[in-house]
Design a protein around this motif. Structure first.
Motif, PDB file in Angstrom:
ATOM      1  N   GLN A 150     -28.262 -83.856 -31.977  1.00 51.35           N
ATOM      2  CA  GLN A 150     -28.708 -82.973 -31.056  1.00 51.35           C
ATOM      3  C   GLN A 150     -28.159 -81.513 -31.053  1.00 51.35           C
TER       4      GLN A 150
ATOM      5  N   GLY B 167     -32.859 -86.517 -45.419  1.00 53.97           N
ATOM      6  CA  GLY B 167     -32.221 -87.681 -45.633  1.00 53.97           C
ATOM      7  C   GLY B 167     -30.890 -87.744 -44.568  1.00 53.97           C
ATOM      8  N   GLU B 168     -30.910 -87.208 -43.594  1.00 53.64           N
ATOM      9  CA  GLU B 168     -30.089 -87.398 -42.466  1.00 53.64           C
ATOM     10  C   GLU B 168     -30.567 -88.001 -41.063  1.00 53.64           C
ATOM     11  N   GLY B 169     -29.839 -88.582 -40.284  1.00 50.66           N
ATOM     12  CA  GLY B 169     -30.492 -88.866 -38.805  1.00 50.66           C
ATOM     13  C   GLY B 169     -30.430 -87.378 -37.967  1.00 50.66           C
ATOM     14  N   PRO B 170     -31.297 -87.525 -36.959  1.00 52.30           N
ATOM     15  CA  PRO B 170     -31.386 -86.385 -36.098  1.00 52.30           C
ATOM     16  C   PRO B 170     -30.013 -86.115 -35.434  1.00 52.30           C
TER      17      PRO B 170
ATOM     18  N   TYR C 165     -33.305 -81.716 -30.994  1.00 52.61           N
ATOM     19  CA  TYR C 165     -32.803 -82.418 -31.873  1.00 52.61           C
ATOM     20  C   TYR C 165     -33.032 -81.666 -33.326  1.00 52.61           C
TER      21      TYR C 165
ATOM     22  N   PHE D 270     -39.535 -89.163 -28.312  1.00 55.49           N
ATOM     23  CA  PHE D 270     -39.624 -87.959 -29.386  1.00 55.49           C
ATOM     24  C   PHE D 270     -40.931 -87.710 -29.279  1.00 55.49           C
ATOM     25  N   GLY D 271     -41.103 -86.130 -29.772  1.00 50.76           N
ATOM     26  CA  GLY D 271     -42.421 -85.651 -30.137  1.00 50.76           C
ATOM     27  C   GLY D 271     -42.070 -85.878 -31.793  1.00 50.76           C
ATOM     28  N   LYS D 272     -43.468 -85.285 -32.536  1.00 50.33           N
ATOM     29  CA  LYS D 272     -43.393 -85.517 -33.934  1.00 50.33           C
ATOM     30  C   LYS D 272     -42.655 -84.884 -34.615  1.00 50.33           C
TER      31      LYS D 272
ATOM     32  N   LYS E  86     -34.022 -93.824 -21.976  1.00 49.46           N
ATOM     33  CA  LYS E  86     -34.610 -93.553 -23.148  1.00 49.46           C
ATOM     34  C   LYS E  86     -35.158 -92.257 -23.316  1.00 49.46           C
ATOM     35  N   LEU E  87     -34.983 -91.823 -24.671  1.00 46.08           N
ATOM     36  CA  LEU E  87     -35.602 -90.486 -25.105  1.00 46.08           C
ATOM     37  C   LEU E  87     -37.149 -90.783 -25.579  1.00 46.08           C
TER      38      LEU E  87
ATOM     39  N   PHE F 210     -36.978 -81.473 -33.293  1.00 48.71           N
ATOM     40  CA  PHE F 210     -37.723 -82.346 -32.427  1.00 48.71           C
ATOM     41  C   PHE F 210     -37.251 -82.224 -30.682  1.00 48.71           C
TER      42      PHE F 210
ATOM     43  N   GLN G 151     -34.172 -82.539 -24.512  1.00 48.49           N
ATOM     44  CA  GLN G 151     -33.075 -82.491 -25.646  1.00 48.49           C
ATOM     45  C   GLN G 151     -33.796 -81.884 -26.682  1.00 48.49           C
TER      46      GLN G 151
ATOM     47  N   GLN H 187     -33.308 -82.600 -37.440  1.00 41.08           N
ATOM     48  CA  GLN H 187     -33.270 -83.417 -38.685  1.00 41.08           C
ATOM     49  C   GLN H 187     -33.155 -82.967 -40.184  1.00 41.08           C
TER      50      GLN H 187
END
Lengths: 113, 113
Positions: free
Chosen positions: B45, B40-43, B35, B103-105, B100-101, B88, B33, B37
């Protein structure tokens, strides 16, 4: 539109104190997740849940507990907060399918002094 | 070690240009997936691409997946200032039931007027 809310949005805590971060979702998703996000580390999974009453350890669970009292609510508990737990915490909810989207909340910024 | 990694770590383009973010991963996956971001917000998709798919499109976004080289790319055409965000990739590991996901950095994309 999926809706995940978090409270508080900002929190200052003292070392050794107890901190509870709350998350509420109105998507009726079974799965919920807690992540922390730090510069240089991306998003890391702390705890997750498959439904009310269940909690599972994620990749970095040490120093954290989780509670899922209902389908809608998932809390992250820091019993003895430490400065290393200063971070931005995100809650997410998602369906049970392996390819389901995770919907994230706006995040809680925690500073432990 | 990081199981998913985006590169480059930062990009800057002018509005209207196209841009590509790459992702490499180290595990066998069921899906990947992308994503986004914003500050100031959440990620949120953008695209999900399954392991048996090679390409997926969503408006100005195009994701590719090469399971033999364990890599993916996300291309954005006709970029806009509002595309400025961290991007991401997140892998959904196969063989488990945890959904589970990982995530990369992330890659920071800046789009300037």
């Amino acid at each position: 539109e999926a809706a995940v809310t978090q409270s508080p949005r900002n929190k200052v805590a003292v070392t050794g104190g107890k901190v509870t971060l709350s998350c509420n979702q109105t998507n009726n998703h079974n799965n919920m997740y807690w992540y922390r996000q730090d510069t240089g580390h991306g998003l890391r999974l702390i705890h997750y849940s498959y439904g009310a009453g269940s909690t599972e350890k994620g990749d970095i669970p040490d120093g954290y507990k989780a509670s899922r009292p209902s389908q809608e609510n998932f809390s992250l508990i820091l019993e003895l907060a430490t400065p290393s737990q200063t971070s931005v915490y995100f809650c997410a909810s998602g369906g049970t399918g392996v390819q389901d989207t995770q919907y994230f909340g706006p995040g809680t910024r925690l500073l432990v002094l | 070690s990081q199981l998913a990694e985006e590169n480059p770590w930062a990009l800057s383009v002018h509005e209207g240009e196209s841009v590509t973010v790459n992702c490499s991963y180290k595990t066998s996956i069921t899906a990947l997936q992308w994503y986004r971001q914003k500050s100031g917000e959440g990620p949120a998709q953008l695209i999900l691409i399954r392991s048996n798919e090679r390409e997926k499109r969503n408006g100005r976004l195009r994701a590719t997946l090469d399971t033999s080289s364990q890599s993916s790319s996300l291309s954005i055409t006709a970029t806009r200032c509002e595309d400025t965000a961290v991007y991401f990739c997140a892998t959904v590991d196969s063989g488990g039931s945890n959904y589970k996901l990982t995530f990369g950095k992330g890659t920071l994309l800046t789009v300037t007027p």
